[in-house]
Design a protein around this motif. Structure first.
Motif, short mmCIF file in Angstrom:
data_model
loop_
_atom_site.label_atom_id
_atom_site.label_comp_id
_atom_site.label_asym_id
_atom_site.label_seq_id
_atom_site.Cartn_x
_atom_site.Cartn_y
_atom_site.Cartn_z
N PHE A 43 -36.19 -26.66 76.39
CA PHE A 43 -36.86 -25.47 75.86
C PHE A 43 -36.61 -24.24 76.74
O PHE A 43 -36.06 -23.25 76.28
CB PHE A 43 -38.36 -25.77 75.72
N LYS A 44 -36.99 -24.33 78.00
CA LYS A 44 -36.93 -23.17 78.89
C LYS A 44 -35.55 -22.85 79.43
O LYS A 44 -35.14 -21.70 79.44
CB LYS A 44 -37.85 -23.40 80.11
N TYR A 45 -34.87 -23.86 79.91
CA TYR A 45 -33.64 -23.61 80.67
C TYR A 45 -32.37 -23.73 79.85
O TYR A 45 -31.33 -23.23 80.25
CB TYR A 45 -33.59 -24.52 81.89
N PHE A 71 -61.41 -14.83 71.99
CA PHE A 71 -60.70 -14.45 73.21
C PHE A 71 -59.44 -13.67 72.86
O PHE A 71 -58.75 -14.00 71.90
CB PHE A 71 -60.28 -15.70 74.00
N ALA A 72 -59.13 -12.67 73.66
CA ALA A 72 -57.85 -11.98 73.55
C ALA A 72 -56.78 -12.88 74.17
O ALA A 72 -56.98 -13.41 75.26
CB ALA A 72 -57.90 -10.65 74.28
N ILE A 73 -55.68 -13.06 73.48
CA ILE A 73 -54.62 -13.97 73.95
C ILE A 73 -53.60 -13.16 74.74
O ILE A 73 -52.97 -12.24 74.22
CB ILE A 73 -53.95 -14.68 72.77
N VAL A 74 -53.46 -13.54 76.02
CA VAL A 74 -52.57 -12.83 76.93
C VAL A 74 -51.58 -13.81 77.56
O VAL A 74 -51.96 -14.63 78.40
CB VAL A 74 -53.38 -12.11 78.04
N PRO A 75 -50.31 -13.75 77.14
CA PRO A 75 -49.32 -14.65 77.75
C PRO A 75 -48.94 -14.19 79.15
O PRO A 75 -48.93 -12.99 79.44
CB PRO A 75 -48.12 -14.56 76.81
N ILE A 76 -48.64 -15.14 80.01
CA ILE A 76 -48.14 -14.81 81.35
C ILE A 76 -46.72 -14.26 81.17
O ILE A 76 -45.88 -14.91 80.55
CB ILE A 76 -48.14 -16.07 82.26
N PRO A 77 -46.46 -13.08 81.71
CA PRO A 77 -45.14 -12.47 81.50
C PRO A 77 -44.07 -13.03 82.44
O PRO A 77 -44.38 -13.54 83.52
CB PRO A 77 -45.39 -11.00 81.81
N GLY A 97 -33.83 -15.16 77.30
CA GLY A 97 -33.82 -14.56 75.97
C GLY A 97 -35.17 -14.61 75.28
O GLY A 97 -35.34 -14.09 74.19
N PHE A 98 -36.15 -15.25 75.90
CA PHE A 98 -37.51 -15.33 75.36
C PHE A 98 -38.47 -15.68 76.48
O PHE A 98 -38.08 -16.18 77.52
CB PHE A 98 -37.61 -16.36 74.23
N ASN A 99 -39.74 -15.39 76.23
CA ASN A 99 -40.81 -15.76 77.15
C ASN A 99 -41.49 -17.01 76.58
O ASN A 99 -42.06 -16.95 75.49
CB ASN A 99 -41.81 -14.61 77.30
N ALA A 110 -44.22 -18.50 77.40
CA ALA A 110 -45.67 -18.35 77.22
C ALA A 110 -45.97 -17.59 75.93
O ALA A 110 -46.91 -17.93 75.21
CB ALA A 110 -46.29 -17.64 78.42
N GLU A 111 -45.17 -16.58 75.62
CA GLU A 111 -45.33 -15.85 74.35
C GLU A 111 -45.03 -16.76 73.17
O GLU A 111 -45.70 -16.68 72.13
CB GLU A 111 -44.42 -14.63 74.30
N ALA A 112 -44.03 -17.61 73.31
CA ALA A 112 -43.69 -18.55 72.23
C ALA A 112 -44.87 -19.46 71.94
O ALA A 112 -45.22 -19.69 70.78
CB ALA A 112 -42.46 -19.37 72.62
N ILE A 113 -45.51 -19.96 72.98
CA ILE A 113 -46.68 -20.82 72.82
C ILE A 113 -47.83 -20.04 72.19
O ILE A 113 -48.45 -20.48 71.23
CB ILE A 113 -47.10 -21.43 74.17
N ALA A 114 -48.10 -18.86 72.71
CA ALA A 114 -49.19 -18.03 72.20
C ALA A 114 -48.98 -17.64 70.74
O ALA A 114 -49.93 -17.56 69.97
CB ALA A 114 -49.34 -16.77 73.07
N SER A 115 -47.73 -17.42 70.35
CA SER A 115 -47.44 -16.99 68.98
C SER A 115 -47.83 -18.06 67.96
O SER A 115 -48.11 -17.75 66.81
CB SER A 115 -45.96 -16.64 68.82
#
Length: 177
Positions: free
Chosen positions: A47-49, A73-79, A89-91, A93-98
């Motif tokens: 997934f990540k690498y 709760f406001a959803i805030v991904p770790i950048p 090419g993607f974050n 944490a944002e993928a999970i939050a989405s």
């Protein structure tokens, strides 16, 4: 999400952080769905690498079920740092939050591109806060990341949010080591 120390109703990790931070842990709790094992290590590597973004959809239902109880709760991904984002090419944490189906707030910016995975546990725990705020936070924040290892990254973000007015900060990670 580790076994609790019954007398305190805390896991050993939360207990250690509370001791380390003189009782002022900015993170109320972390929730994780999976434990880090050889199978999850392979999934995260792909997934990540190796950029297999589609793998995140394998966890969609589990993630959605977890977020149901966290609607206020406001959803805030770790950048990621800009450098790391350009590599992947993607974050993640944002993928999970989405997958939660809620609005994501990008309140944090990473100011350091140092890889956490290359640090020892002690180096991680005592590292400088790599985040800055892009705007003031709401009162209730749910930080989202892929992997909880030492809890340092989440607590650094939580401390910054607390210092800026957030009142309750919890975190969600897909995997817990």
């Amino acid at each position: 999400m580790r076994p609790l120390k019954e007398s305190l109703n805390l896991c050993g990790d939360c207990f250690a952080w509370r001791e380390r931070l003189d009782g002022r842990d900015p993170l109320k709790r972390n929730m994780s769905i999976f434990t880090y094992n050889e199978f999850m290590k392979e999934i995260m590597t792909l997934f990540k690498y190796r950029g297999d973004y589609e793998l995140i959809y394998v966890f969609k239902e589990e993630i959605k079920q977890t977020f149901v109880s966290l609607k206020d709760f406001a959803i805030v991904p770790i950048p990621l740092s800009e450098e790391r984002f350009n590599e992947r090419g993607f974050n993640q944490a944002e993928a999970i939050a989405s997958l939660a189906g809620e609005k994501i707030l990008n309140l944090l910016k990473r100011t350091s591109s140092e890889k956490q995975s290359k640090k020892t546990k002690q180096e991680r725990i005592f590292s400088t806060n790599p985040f800055e705020l892009t705007q003031l936070p709401p009162k209730k924040v749910l930080l989202v990341d892929d992997l909880y290892t030492t809890g340092t990254t989440l607590r650094q973000a939580a401390q910054l949010l607390t210092d800026s007015g957030a009142e309750v900060i919890q975190s969600f990670t897909l995997i817990r080591s």
